[in-house]
Motif scaffolding. Structure first.
Motif, PDB file in Angstrom:
ATOM      1  N   ILE A  10      18.390 -87.177  25.672  1.00  0.00           N
ATOM      2  CA  ILE A  10      17.589 -88.658  25.731  1.00  0.00           C
ATOM      3  C   ILE A  10      16.557 -88.918  24.779  1.00  0.00           C
ATOM      4  N   VAL A  11      16.677 -90.215  24.186  1.00  0.00           N
ATOM      5  CA  VAL A  11      15.577 -90.717  23.347  1.00  0.00           C
ATOM      6  C   VAL A  11      15.107 -92.126  23.709  1.00  0.00           C
ATOM      7  N   GLU A  12      13.613 -92.263  23.745  1.00  0.00           N
ATOM      8  CA  GLU A  12      13.292 -93.445  24.322  1.00  0.00           C
ATOM      9  C   GLU A  12      12.224 -93.817  23.649  1.00  0.00           C
ATOM     10  N   ASN A  13      12.101 -95.345  23.199  1.00  0.00           N
ATOM     11  CA  ASN A  13      11.058 -95.900  22.321  1.00  0.00           C
ATOM     12  C   ASN A  13      10.621 -95.194  20.950  1.00  0.00           C
ATOM     13  N   ILE A  14      11.828 -94.697  20.495  1.00  0.00           N
ATOM     14  CA  ILE A  14      11.515 -94.159  19.089  1.00  0.00           C
ATOM     15  C   ILE A  14      12.354 -95.045  18.012  1.00  0.00           C
ATOM     16  N   PRO A  16      14.214 -97.699  16.161  1.00  0.00           N
ATOM     17  CA  PRO A  16      15.022 -98.986  16.623  1.00  0.00           C
ATOM     18  C   PRO A  16      15.423 -98.651  18.232  1.00  0.00           C
ATOM     19  N   ILE A  17      15.259 -97.347  18.770  1.00  0.00           N
ATOM     20  CA  ILE A  17      16.084 -97.040  19.828  1.00  0.00           C
ATOM     21  C   ILE A  17      15.095 -97.334  21.128  1.00  0.00           C
ATOM     22  N   GLY A  18      15.475 -98.243  22.084  1.00  0.00           N
ATOM     23  CA  GLY A  18      14.558 -98.394  23.138  1.00  0.00           C
ATOM     24  C   GLY A  18      14.846 -97.341  24.159  1.00  0.00           C
ATOM     25  N   ASN A  19      16.194 -97.023  24.440  1.00  0.00           N
ATOM     26  CA  ASN A  19      16.486 -95.973  25.385  1.00  0.00           C
ATOM     27  C   ASN A  19      18.045 -95.485  25.245  1.00  0.00           C
ATOM     28  N   ALA A  20      18.004 -94.514  24.837  1.00  0.00           N
ATOM     29  CA  ALA A  20      19.504 -93.812  24.595  1.00  0.00           C
ATOM     30  C   ALA A  20      19.740 -92.649  25.679  1.00  0.00           C
ATOM     31  N   ALA A  21      20.743 -92.607  25.986  1.00  0.00           N
ATOM     32  CA  ALA A  21      20.993 -91.308  26.993  1.00  0.00           C
ATOM     33  C   ALA A  21      22.685 -90.968  26.633  1.00  0.00           C
ATOM     34  N   ILE A  22      22.469 -89.596  26.218  1.00  0.00           N
ATOM     35  CA  ILE A  22      24.098 -89.219  25.953  1.00  0.00           C
ATOM     36  C   ILE A  22      24.401 -88.211  26.569  1.00  0.00           C
ATOM     37  N   GLU A  23      25.210 -88.192  27.255  1.00  0.00           N
ATOM     38  CA  GLU A  23      25.930 -87.073  27.870  1.00  0.00           C
ATOM     39  C   GLU A  23      27.075 -86.546  27.123  1.00  0.00           C
ATOM     40  N   ARG A 120       8.712 -97.130  18.766  1.00  0.00           N
ATOM     41  CA  ARG A 120       9.356 -98.300  18.670  1.00  0.00           C
ATOM     42  C   ARG A 120       8.351 -99.734  18.668  1.00  0.00           C
ATOM     43  N   PHE A 121       8.279-100.455  17.491  1.00  0.00           N
ATOM     44  CA  PHE A 121       7.501-101.417  17.370  1.00  0.00           C
ATOM     45  C   PHE A 121       5.895-101.324  17.785  1.00  0.00           C
ATOM     46  N   GLY A 122       5.428 -99.843  17.789  1.00  0.00           N
ATOM     47  CA  GLY A 122       4.109 -99.368  17.995  1.00  0.00           C
ATOM     48  C   GLY A 122       3.697 -99.454  19.659  1.00  0.00           C
ATOM     49  N   ASN A 123       4.777-100.063  20.537  1.00  0.00           N
ATOM     50  CA  ASN A 123       4.468 -99.937  21.820  1.00  0.00           C
ATOM     51  C   ASN A 123       4.683 -98.569  22.615  1.00  0.00           C
ATOM     52  N   ASP A 138       2.819 -90.171  21.463  1.00  0.00           N
ATOM     53  CA  ASP A 138       1.948 -91.062  21.910  1.00  0.00           C
ATOM     54  C   ASP A 138       0.817 -91.250  20.808  1.00  0.00           C
ATOM     55  N   GLY A 139       0.815 -92.352  20.120  1.00  0.00           N
ATOM     56  CA  GLY A 139      -0.336 -92.417  19.075  1.00  0.00           C
ATOM     57  C   GLY A 139       0.039 -91.307  18.166  1.00  0.00           C
ATOM     58  N   ASN A 140      -0.880 -90.649  17.680  1.00  0.00           N
ATOM     59  CA  ASN A 140      -0.613 -89.336  16.971  1.00  0.00           C
ATOM     60  C   ASN A 140      -0.645 -88.002  17.734  1.00  0.00           C
ATOM     61  N   HIS A 141      -0.598 -88.207  19.325  1.00  0.00           N
ATOM     62  CA  HIS A 141      -0.535 -86.972  20.114  1.00  0.00           C
ATOM     63  C   HIS A 141       0.848 -86.857  20.413  1.00  0.00           C
ATOM     64  N   VAL A 142       1.045 -85.368  20.579  1.00  0.00           N
ATOM     65  CA  VAL A 142       2.315 -84.854  20.838  1.00  0.00           C
ATOM     66  C   VAL A 142       2.211 -84.050  21.816  1.00  0.00           C
ATOM     67  N   SER A 143       3.131 -83.813  22.887  1.00  0.00           N
ATOM     68  CA  SER A 143       3.042 -82.780  23.895  1.00  0.00           C
ATOM     69  C   SER A 143       4.552 -82.458  24.255  1.00  0.00           C
ATOM     70  N   MET A 144       4.532 -81.457  24.999  1.00  0.00           N
ATOM     71  CA  MET A 144       5.872 -80.723  25.293  1.00  0.00           C
ATOM     72  C   MET A 144       5.866 -80.358  26.678  1.00  0.00           C
ATOM     73  N   THR A 145       6.882 -80.641  27.656  1.00  0.00           N
ATOM     74  CA  THR A 145       6.914 -79.933  29.001  1.00  0.00           C
ATOM     75  C   THR A 145       8.426 -79.203  29.269  1.00  0.00           C
ATOM     76  N   VAL A 146       8.516 -78.596  29.977  1.00  0.00           N
ATOM     77  CA  VAL A 146       9.743 -77.728  30.605  1.00  0.00           C
ATOM     78  C   VAL A 146       9.927 -78.033  31.830  1.00  0.00           C
ATOM     79  N   ASP A 147      11.006 -78.933  32.096  1.00  0.00           N
ATOM     80  CA  ASP A 147      11.272 -79.547  33.455  1.00  0.00           C
ATOM     81  C   ASP A 147      11.871 -78.104  34.324  1.00  0.00           C
TER      82      ASP A 147
END
Length: 172
Positions: A10-14, A16-23, A120-123, A138-147
């Protein structure tokens, strides 16, 4: 040899991609017009596949778990073993170093000077998720989680001796 089975990406808001989900199935083909996000998708996928080796392994501190395993390895006279570590604990214990490494790695691979340029468009914030591992931008902050709380990281170790001093190397 361990094989990673990729279920979803999944890629969101990066970019030109608003939301992409690939199975994933047997084959995945990504097509689109110029500037539609094909390169962003493939670059984000590459980052997620390589972040263990490029970011997590160089920054992690394993503490007593590793020391105990090396002692056992030396006592048994073995030269190779696999050390299994809880991924969520590993990330939490090394959070600051991993997040700094992620920020540097992502900006380097994407060729940007700041994380904010990727949003994406700074939003809002961006997200890249592969299987149960998510990276948030988010901004210049990066975080990582494991579900997946039961996700384990398998680290191949090789025991070596250099001038009568025990040592350990990690190889991929």
């Amino acid at each position: 040899m361990n094989i990673l089975i990729v279920n979803s990406f999944i890629v969101e808001n990066i970019g030109p991609i608003g939301n992409a989900a690939i199975e994933f199935g047997d084959k995945v083909v990504i097509v689109g017009s110029n500037s539609s996000g094909k390169t962003i998708l493939s670059t984000a996928f590459y980052i997620m596949l390589t972040l263990g080796r490029a970011v997590i392994a160089p920054t992690m501190k394993l503490g007593s778990e590793l020391t105990d395993e090396i002692r056992r390895l030396e006592e048994k006279g073995e030269i190779r073993m696999d050390l299994e570590i809880d991924a969520a604990k590993l990330i939490n214990d090394n959070k600051q170093a991993i997040e700094e490494g992620l920020r540097n790695y992502i900006t380097s691979v994407f060729g940007v000077s700041s994380i904010g340029e990727l949003i994406r468009f700074g939003n809002g914030a961006g997200k890249i998720k592969l299987n149960g591992v998510s990276v948030y931008l988010d901004g210049n902050h990066v975080s990582m989680t494991v579900d997946n709380k039961s996700l384990k990281v398998l680290i191949p170790l090789e025991f070596i001796k250099v001038k009568d001093m025990p040592g350990c190397t990690s190889s991929y």
